[in-house]
Scaffold this active site. Structure first.
Site, short mmCIF file in Angstrom:
data_model
loop_
_atom_site.label_atom_id
_atom_site.label_comp_id
_atom_site.label_asym_id
_atom_site.label_seq_id
_atom_site.Cartn_x
_atom_site.Cartn_y
_atom_site.Cartn_z
N SER A 177 0.84 -1.19 0.00
CA SER A 177 0.00 0.00 0.00
C SER A 177 0.89 1.25 0.00
O SER A 177 1.78 1.36 -0.84
CB SER A 177 -0.97 -0.04 1.19
OG SER A 177 -1.99 0.93 1.04
N GLU A 196 -8.96 -5.05 -4.81
CA GLU A 196 -8.38 -4.05 -3.90
C GLU A 196 -9.44 -3.20 -3.18
O GLU A 196 -9.32 -2.92 -1.99
CB GLU A 196 -7.45 -3.11 -4.68
CG GLU A 196 -6.23 -3.77 -5.31
CD GLU A 196 -5.10 -3.99 -4.33
OE1 GLU A 196 -5.28 -3.73 -3.12
OE2 GLU A 196 -4.02 -4.43 -4.78
N HIS A 223 -7.77 -5.46 -0.57
CA HIS A 223 -6.54 -4.75 -0.23
C HIS A 223 -5.98 -5.28 1.09
O HIS A 223 -6.70 -5.42 2.08
CB HIS A 223 -6.84 -3.26 -0.12
CG HIS A 223 -5.64 -2.39 0.01
ND1 HIS A 223 -4.70 -2.29 -0.98
CD2 HIS A 223 -5.23 -1.56 1.01
CE1 HIS A 223 -3.76 -1.43 -0.62
NE2 HIS A 223 -4.05 -0.98 0.59
#
Length: 519
Positions: free
Chosen positions: A199, A322, A423
């Site tokens: 991330s 995600e 995610h």
């Protein structure tokens, strides 16, 4: 390294250039937690580049994690509430096998958290399993987040009160410099360092790969789900800084008061910015790196495309779903409705006045169900994560080896909850640490055995890349061919790994190679 028997187990004393540190046996490796790599950052040193840590004379007991960087406690990141929060937060943790005279490869982890939250103390980042499996040295890093690390106040600098740019990135560079200087004491090879992150941690890696100040500090990189285009210009940064001053009720002529202000007041304003900015302008982050002609001389994705990245081997990839986590959490950090996605594309069109309208229409037409939740999430995923990763892979593969993956695996429960391969869901697979949430629903409907098999393969590939520069294993796992144009071989990671040429080709063709989005 000196092994010492103690009443509560086996400890290990290591001499570093700054002083001795005492670590403790953790499985078959040792762990040293909370080693300071830079000095405290409060008072006059707030919003300034990190300073060298003062050497210590007595051995430092490294049984516990260091303080977490200032941030709101009421956030979705699970961090032990017993760990203190302090501006004396620049520490790192090391897991290492007992040295035998042979230098081992090193992996340095940069955590994610939208540049605004997170800590190396999160249990999912425990480095024991990777260090044991890979017979390598694993380092996890704390750095300043939120306003303390990624608010650019330089437009308000005066002769008396100086503010520097990209503080969090400067912290990461200082940690890598510490690694270069000190890791040999733990049995690591400073000439074989792989930096990896997820991330905003992954985007930190792509940014560092284009920063002259980081050149030579790592020899390989792994990038997981990076919002690599979320790097902004100085004008936008100045607008965010002005809003910050409003939130802390300061005028520019009182800017010096930031150095003595209670840090929790700054945390409150930082948390507000973190969520307010993406609510007002979907698809953007409130606090993020800025192009400053110093640490970040160019927009990173554009720098890759112009050949300015450090020419080192790269593994890069994203997750299939995600955006689903942001839908579940009702988080504004990603646009996940048709309305907010449309707002994002209107902003793109406004920011790129030279972009023909038909190009935006062509991108939109690639998502026929964009008015529905799944289509909106796919557009958000591709704008925020997938396309920036593909742009980087295409560009970097012209100069250095690249391996691309797409993580598709999800347990039955995550599929039932419509999270899928959301995610950050790959993190426990990479570190081999499942069950790190207080109430982890991952295996409520089964799937543990399959997940363990996927994790074993991923860990072997990650450590093989760190050890040999190629993410190949010797246990019969699917061969992973490098990513090169025009084939664009991509490893699709699921219950069984599959090597697929250009699996997102239609979407990639619709977007083209023009860097859109958040620059």
């Amino acid at each position: 390294m000196t092994e010492i028997g103690t009443a509560d187990g086996i400890s290990s004393r290591v001499s570093t250039p700054y002083g001795d540190v005492i670590g403790y046996r953790d499985g078959t490796v040792y762990a040293w937690k909370g080693i300071p790599y830079a000095a405290a950052t409060d008072g006059e040193h707030r919003f300034r580049a990190p300073r060298p840590v003062e050497p210590w004379s007595e051995p430092l007991d490294c049984r516990s994690f260091g303080a977490i960087a200032p941030q709101g406690r009421d956030n979705p990141v699970p961090i032990d509430p017993k760990i203190p929060m302090s501006e004396d937060c620049l520490s790192l943790n090391v897991w290492a096998p007992e040295p035998d005279g042979t230098p081992r490869p090193v992996m340095v982890w940069i955590h994610g958290g939208a540049y605004s939250l997170g800590s190396s103390a999160q249990s999912v980042y425990d480095g024991r399993a990777l260090a044991e499996l890979g017979d390598l040295v694993l380092v996890t890093v704390n750095y300043r987040v939120g306003a303390f690390g990624f608010l650019d106040l330089s437009s308000f600098s005066t002769d008396e009160t100086v503010f520097e740019t990209n503080i969090g990135l400067r912290d990461q560079i200082a940690a890598l410099e510490w690694t270069a200087r000190c890791i040999a004491s733990f049995g690591g090879d400073p000439s074989r360092v792989t930096v990896f992150g997820e991330s905003s941690g992954g985007a930190s890696v792509t940014t560092l790969m284009t920063s002259p100040k980081a050149e030579g500090l790592f020899q390989q990189a792994i990038v997981q789900s990076a919002p690599a285009t979320s790097v902004y210009g100085p004008d936008r940064a100045a607008v965010v800084a002005s809003r910050f001053l409003e939130l802390v009720d300061l005028t520019p002529d009182r800017i010096h008061e930031l150095k003595t202000m209670d840090f929790m007041r700054i945390v409150g304003a930082s948390d507000t910015l973190c969520y307010e900015v993406p609510t007002r302008v979907p698809g953007t982050l409130g606090l993020a790196p800025v192009v400053d002609a110093d640490v970040v001389p160019r927009y990173p994705v554009a720098a890759f495309q112009k050949g300015y990245s450090h020419r080192i081997p790269l593994m890069i990839g994203t997750n299939h779903d995600e955006a689903s986590i942001f839908r579940l959490m009702k988080s504004p950090l990603m646009p996940i409705t048709s309305d907010t996605v449309s707002e994002m594309f209107r902003a793109i069109a406004n920011d790129h006045a030279d972009l023909p309208a038909f190009r935006v229409a062509e991108i939109m037409s690639a998502y026929p169900d964009r008015s529905k939740s799944a289509g909106a999430q796919a557009m958000s995923r591709d704008a925020g994560f997938r396309m920036p990763s593909l742009w980087i892979a295409d560009a970097h593969s012209r100069h250095a080896p690249v391996w691309m993956y797409r993580f598709d695996h999800a347990t039955p429960m995550l599929k039932a909850a419509r999270i899928g391969a959301g995610h950050a869901t790959e993190l426990p697979y990479v570190f081999g640490n499942f069950g790190t949430l207080n109430r982890d629903p991952t295996f409520w409907l089964g799937g543990r055995k399959a997940a363990m098999a996927v994790s074993a393969r991923m860990m072997k590939r990650w450590v093989a890349f760190a050890r040999h520069g190629v993410p190949a294993t010797l246990d019969g796992s699917k061969h992973w061919a490098p990513y090169v144009e025009p084939d664009r071989a991509t490893l699709v990671i699921d219950a069984q790994d599959t090597l697929v040429d250009d699996p997102d080709g239609a979407m990639r063709a619709a977007w083209g190679d023009r860097v859109l989005g958040f620059t």
